[in-house]
Write a protein that holds these residues in place. Structure first.
Motif, mmCIF file in Angstrom:
data_model
loop_
_atom_site.group_PDB
_atom_site.id
_atom_site.type_symbol
_atom_site.label_atom_id
_atom_site.label_comp_id
_atom_site.label_asym_id
_atom_site.label_seq_id
_atom_site.Cartn_x
_atom_site.Cartn_y
_atom_site.Cartn_z
ATOM 1 N N ILE A 294 3.497 56.266 50.913
ATOM 2 C CA ILE A 294 2.923 56.873 52.329
ATOM 3 C C ILE A 294 1.843 58.222 51.240
ATOM 4 O O ILE A 294 3.051 58.702 50.880
ATOM 5 C CB ILE A 294 3.373 56.877 53.006
ATOM 6 C CG1 ILE A 294 3.809 55.497 54.159
ATOM 7 C CG2 ILE A 294 2.989 57.689 54.085
ATOM 8 C CD1 ILE A 294 5.189 55.698 55.362
ATOM 9 N N PRO A 295 1.068 58.570 51.743
ATOM 10 C CA PRO A 295 0.356 59.466 51.303
ATOM 11 C C PRO A 295 0.960 60.619 51.580
ATOM 12 O O PRO A 295 1.621 61.052 53.161
ATOM 13 C CB PRO A 295 -0.895 59.957 51.255
ATOM 14 C CG PRO A 295 -1.550 58.281 51.672
ATOM 15 C CD PRO A 295 -0.355 57.335 52.321
ATOM 16 N N ILE A 296 0.685 61.809 50.904
ATOM 17 C CA ILE A 296 2.183 63.218 51.672
ATOM 18 C C ILE A 296 1.006 64.619 51.348
ATOM 19 O O ILE A 296 0.423 64.476 50.496
ATOM 20 C CB ILE A 296 3.682 63.470 50.541
ATOM 21 C CG1 ILE A 296 3.992 62.226 50.337
ATOM 22 C CG2 ILE A 296 4.058 64.779 51.059
ATOM 23 C CD1 ILE A 296 4.799 62.152 51.469
ATOM 24 N N LEU A 297 1.309 64.914 52.500
ATOM 25 C CA LEU A 297 0.509 66.694 52.770
ATOM 26 C C LEU A 297 2.384 67.535 53.318
ATOM 27 O O LEU A 297 2.500 67.367 53.593
ATOM 28 C CB LEU A 297 -0.864 66.383 53.726
ATOM 29 C CG LEU A 297 -2.256 65.695 53.513
ATOM 30 C CD1 LEU A 297 -2.343 65.382 54.553
ATOM 31 C CD2 LEU A 297 -2.732 67.432 52.428
ATOM 32 N N ILE A 298 1.643 68.770 52.324
ATOM 33 C CA ILE A 298 2.047 69.824 52.532
ATOM 34 C C ILE A 298 1.358 70.710 52.493
ATOM 35 O O ILE A 298 0.717 71.232 51.941
ATOM 36 C CB ILE A 298 4.006 70.000 51.113
ATOM 37 C CG1 ILE A 298 4.302 68.852 50.917
ATOM 38 C CG2 ILE A 298 4.734 71.437 51.356
ATOM 39 C CD1 ILE A 298 5.015 68.809 49.448
ATOM 40 N N CYS A 299 1.766 71.462 53.686
ATOM 41 C CA CYS A 299 1.011 73.055 53.940
ATOM 42 C C CYS A 299 2.457 73.385 54.573
ATOM 43 O O CYS A 299 3.232 73.512 54.636
ATOM 44 C CB CYS A 299 0.464 72.463 55.506
ATOM 45 S SG CYS A 299 -0.656 70.746 55.546
ATOM 46 N N LEU A 385 0.521 82.962 49.296
ATOM 47 C CA LEU A 385 1.576 82.601 49.517
ATOM 48 C C LEU A 385 1.489 81.362 50.385
ATOM 49 O O LEU A 385 2.447 80.954 50.014
ATOM 50 C CB LEU A 385 2.611 83.731 50.368
ATOM 51 C CG LEU A 385 2.686 85.104 49.760
ATOM 52 C CD1 LEU A 385 3.117 85.863 51.526
ATOM 53 C CD2 LEU A 385 3.360 84.951 48.867
ATOM 54 N N ASP A 386 -0.207 81.272 50.499
ATOM 55 C CA ASP A 386 0.134 79.817 51.290
ATOM 56 C C ASP A 386 -0.514 78.634 50.010
ATOM 57 O O ASP A 386 -1.732 78.672 49.504
ATOM 58 C CB ASP A 386 -0.731 80.070 52.625
ATOM 59 C CG ASP A 386 -0.542 81.202 53.260
ATOM 60 O OD1 ASP A 386 0.514 80.836 54.607
ATOM 61 O OD2 ASP A 386 -0.557 82.582 52.790
ATOM 62 N N TYR A 387 -0.111 77.584 50.895
ATOM 63 C CA TYR A 387 -0.792 76.711 50.251
ATOM 64 C C TYR A 387 -0.532 74.634 51.170
ATOM 65 O O TYR A 387 -0.068 74.911 51.937
ATOM 66 C CB TYR A 387 0.287 75.722 49.128
ATOM 67 C CG TYR A 387 0.410 77.065 48.239
ATOM 68 C CD1 TYR A 387 -0.044 77.462 47.317
ATOM 69 C CD2 TYR A 387 1.921 78.354 48.413
ATOM 70 C CE1 TYR A 387 0.408 79.061 46.505
ATOM 71 C CE2 TYR A 387 2.074 79.272 47.814
ATOM 72 C CZ TYR A 387 1.256 79.569 46.038
ATOM 73 O OH TYR A 387 1.280 80.594 45.859
ATOM 74 N N ILE A 388 -2.073 74.039 50.570
ATOM 75 C CA ILE A 388 -2.187 73.254 50.722
ATOM 76 C C ILE A 388 -2.215 72.132 49.658
ATOM 77 O O ILE A 388 -2.635 71.676 48.909
ATOM 78 C CB ILE A 388 -3.304 72.852 52.185
ATOM 79 C CG1 ILE A 388 -3.388 73.815 53.037
ATOM 80 C CG2 ILE A 388 -3.951 70.971 51.659
ATOM 81 C CD1 ILE A 388 -4.574 73.284 53.963
ATOM 82 N N HIS A 423 -2.049 85.974 57.225
ATOM 83 C CA HIS A 423 -2.466 85.472 56.319
ATOM 84 C C HIS A 423 -3.883 85.389 56.723
ATOM 85 O O HIS A 423 -4.902 84.928 57.740
ATOM 86 C CB HIS A 423 -1.200 84.749 56.443
ATOM 87 C CG HIS A 423 0.202 84.503 56.207
ATOM 88 N ND1 HIS A 423 0.409 84.072 54.780
ATOM 89 C CD2 HIS A 423 0.896 85.683 56.254
ATOM 90 C CE1 HIS A 423 1.358 84.960 55.026
ATOM 91 N NE2 HIS A 423 2.218 85.789 55.167
ATOM 92 N N VAL A 424 -4.404 84.490 55.718
ATOM 93 C CA VAL A 424 -5.821 83.631 56.290
ATOM 94 C C VAL A 424 -5.661 82.433 55.830
ATOM 95 O O VAL A 424 -4.482 81.589 55.315
ATOM 96 C CB VAL A 424 -7.679 84.640 54.852
ATOM 97 C CG1 VAL A 424 -7.130 86.117 54.850
ATOM 98 C CG2 VAL A 424 -6.450 83.969 53.475
ATOM 99 N N ALA A 425 -6.358 81.584 56.309
ATOM 100 C CA ALA A 425 -6.376 80.288 57.129
ATOM 101 C C ALA A 425 -7.299 79.507 56.314
ATOM 102 O O ALA A 425 -7.867 79.989 55.622
ATOM 103 C CB ALA A 425 -7.025 79.730 58.115
ATOM 104 N N LEU A 426 -6.088 78.534 55.392
ATOM 105 C CA LEU A 426 -6.840 77.391 54.453
ATOM 106 C C LEU A 426 -6.843 76.403 55.460
ATOM 107 O O LEU A 426 -6.427 75.557 56.709
ATOM 108 C CB LEU A 426 -5.417 76.959 53.198
ATOM 109 C CG LEU A 426 -5.077 78.163 53.130
ATOM 110 C CD1 LEU A 426 -3.642 78.116 51.767
ATOM 111 C CD2 LEU A 426 -6.368 79.205 52.255
ATOM 112 N N MET A 427 -7.619 75.301 55.199
ATOM 113 C CA MET A 427 -8.382 73.790 55.284
ATOM 114 C C MET A 427 -8.875 73.377 54.321
ATOM 115 O O MET A 427 -9.976 73.807 53.519
ATOM 116 C CB MET A 427 -9.011 74.281 56.953
ATOM 117 C CG MET A 427 -9.566 72.905 57.377
ATOM 118 S SD MET A 427 -10.331 73.482 59.113
ATOM 119 C CE MET A 427 -11.645 73.675 58.586
ATOM 120 N N ALA A 428 -8.538 71.934 54.485
ATOM 121 C CA ALA A 428 -9.341 71.112 53.460
ATOM 122 C C ALA A 428 -9.289 69.498 54.484
ATOM 123 O O ALA A 428 -8.674 69.714 55.269
ATOM 124 C CB ALA A 428 -8.494 70.712 52.634
#
Length: 458
Positions: A294-299, A385-388, A423-428
């Motif tokens: 299964i593909p994984i996403l970590i936010c 500090l934030d990641y996708i 913080h600022v939002a990240l989106m993909a």
């Protein structure tokens, strides 16, 4: 002589904003004491300054008399709040205060939402406490500063990578293909409890109230039109396995199932061992799901800068030598498996890999770390500090939300009237690689962390 009662009224801020509800804290107390008051009723009247009217209207006392005769009210007593329908309702009633200013009534409940008509005018809240005999106990008058207008939102657009879709979409329009692409938002929205800690004195008080921030954050989040929302401030990890739905029917799981992990890792300059433990523990369970195909996403907010031990563990698959800032007084690292084989990548690194991205956006990236220059911009810290993160062998980055820079933040620290988090939002945008669509997924374990936790307890 009877007791002297007073109506106490407090606002989170005395600067109203058009469209944002004013919800004051109201209480009746005996002056200089905590003696409980008898049963009482509260009546309210909101006024807008109306200086253009001739100053020959009803005297302010007229309202007091009117309020004391009104029988519809909110009853308080014995610690119980009982509401009757309707409060003082005389919208259009005009009064003149002791300074000769004219006011027109615009509301008659405890709360009031300023309208466009109120902009640039002060508001006046009159709160009257009446006992069960109909005798006025006390009155409070609170005058705000002039109502201001909501700041104009700053639009953030998507960068859509044409090369990934040129066969299906030669014109490269910015609208993603819903049957192939899905959009993920990651955003630390700043818990309300931190806004009252005195850490954000650079921000006007009215922009820190929850009523304002809730409205501003909601408008921002809705504007992104994301399929999956990952919001942080709960210091936990939430892991779900999702299947795409089409007209209420589940599609082929082999091409539509993904795993999304949303986390907020522990903060604190002296907790580097805790952060590493939490990240490693999260990956240990996700590895078991990853092994099922299964593909994984970590936010999430990892509270870890690029190049830190947790960050290197995630991206490189191992820690290697610990950084100089790593502190582990209890020797936790000796009990951790500090390597994994999940093939993770950070979504925003694709900005530097793509020839379709202009230098203006690339200039908002740290070329060495291959991460944004910042996702957090507050007095105590500026950095990422934030990641996708995603399974690079199973998912493709289809688009990214444009990054912010100091100019787009109006050169202000966060939070600000325009941006309601520090913080600022990240989106993909992502889509599953074709090679992964035909894979027959194995069933992931019911609780990938259960066996590991038992071993840890032992």
């Amino acid at each position: 002589m009877g007791l002297e009662w007073e109506v106490q009224v407090r606002f989170p801020s005395d600067t109203p904003v058009a469209g944002i509800e004013l919800n004051p804290w109201v209480r009746v107390n005996y002056k200089g004491s905590y003696v409980s008051p008898p049963n009482y009723a509260l009546q309210f009247a909101w006024y807008r300054e109306f200086s253009t009217l001739p100053k020959c209207v009803e005297d302010y006392v007229a309202f007091q008399d009117h309020a004391s005769r009104d029988s519809s009210m909110t009853i308080y007593g014995g610690g119980l709040n009982q509401e009757k329908h309707g409060l003082l309702n005389s919208e259009g009633l005009k009064i003149v205060d002791g300074e000769g200013k004219t006011w027109i009534q615009v509301g008659s409940s405890r709360t009031y939402t300023p309208s466009e008509d109120d902009i640039n005018s002060s508001l006046r809240l009159v709160s009257v406490a009446i006992d069960d005999m109909g005798i006025k106990m006390s009155i409070n008058v609170f005058v705000t500063t002039p109502v201001i207008r909501l700041p104009r939102p700053y639009p953030r657009h998507m960068i859509v990578f044409c090369s990934l879709r040129k066969l299906r979409n030669p014109k490269c329009i910015a609208t993603p293909f819903k049957e192939e692409s899905f959009r993920v938002l990651s955003y630390n929205i700043l818990a309300d409890l931190y806004t009252v800690s005195g850490a954000y004195t650079h921000c006007p008080n009215w922009a820190l109230t929850w009523e304002y921030r809730r409205r501003n954050l909601l408008n921002e989040i809705l504007s992104y039109d994301a399929d999956i929302l990952c919001l942080q401030e709960d210091n936990v990890a939430l892991v779900v396995i999702l299947e795409e739905k089409d007209n209420g029917r589940s599609q082929d799981a082999a091409r539509s199932t993904i795993c999304v992990a949303n986390t907020h890792i522990h903060r604190g300059s002296d907790a580097s061992d805790v952060r590493l433990f939490q990240v490693v523990n999260l990956i240990r369970g996700l590895e078991k799901i990853d092994s099922s195909g299964i593909p994984i996403l970590i936010c999430g907010d990892m509270n870890s800068l690029p190049g830190s031990d947790p960050h290197r563990f995630l991206i490189n698959g191992e820690v290697g030598c610990f950084s100089e800032k790593f502190r582990d007084p209890l020797g936790i690292h000796k009990h951790l498996k500090l390597s994994h084989s999940m093939h993770l990548a950070c979504a925003y690194a694709h900005l530097l890999d793509s020839n379709e991205v202009g230098q203006h956006q690339k200039g908002k990236m740290d070329y060495q770390a291959m991460e944004p220059l910042f996702t957090c911009f507050k007095p105590s810290l500026t950095g990422t500090l934030d990641y996708i993160l995603y399974s690079k062998n199973r998912l493709k980055v289809d688009g990214l939300l444009k990054l912010l820079d100091y100019d787009s933040l109006e050169k202000r620290l966060l939070p600000s009237p325009l941006w309601s988090s520090d913080h600022v939002a990240l989106m993909a945008n992502f889509r599953v690689k074709r090679a992964s669509r035909g894979v027959q997924y194995l069933s992931p374990p019911p609780d990938p962390w259960e066996q590991q936790n038992k071993q840890t307890d032992v």
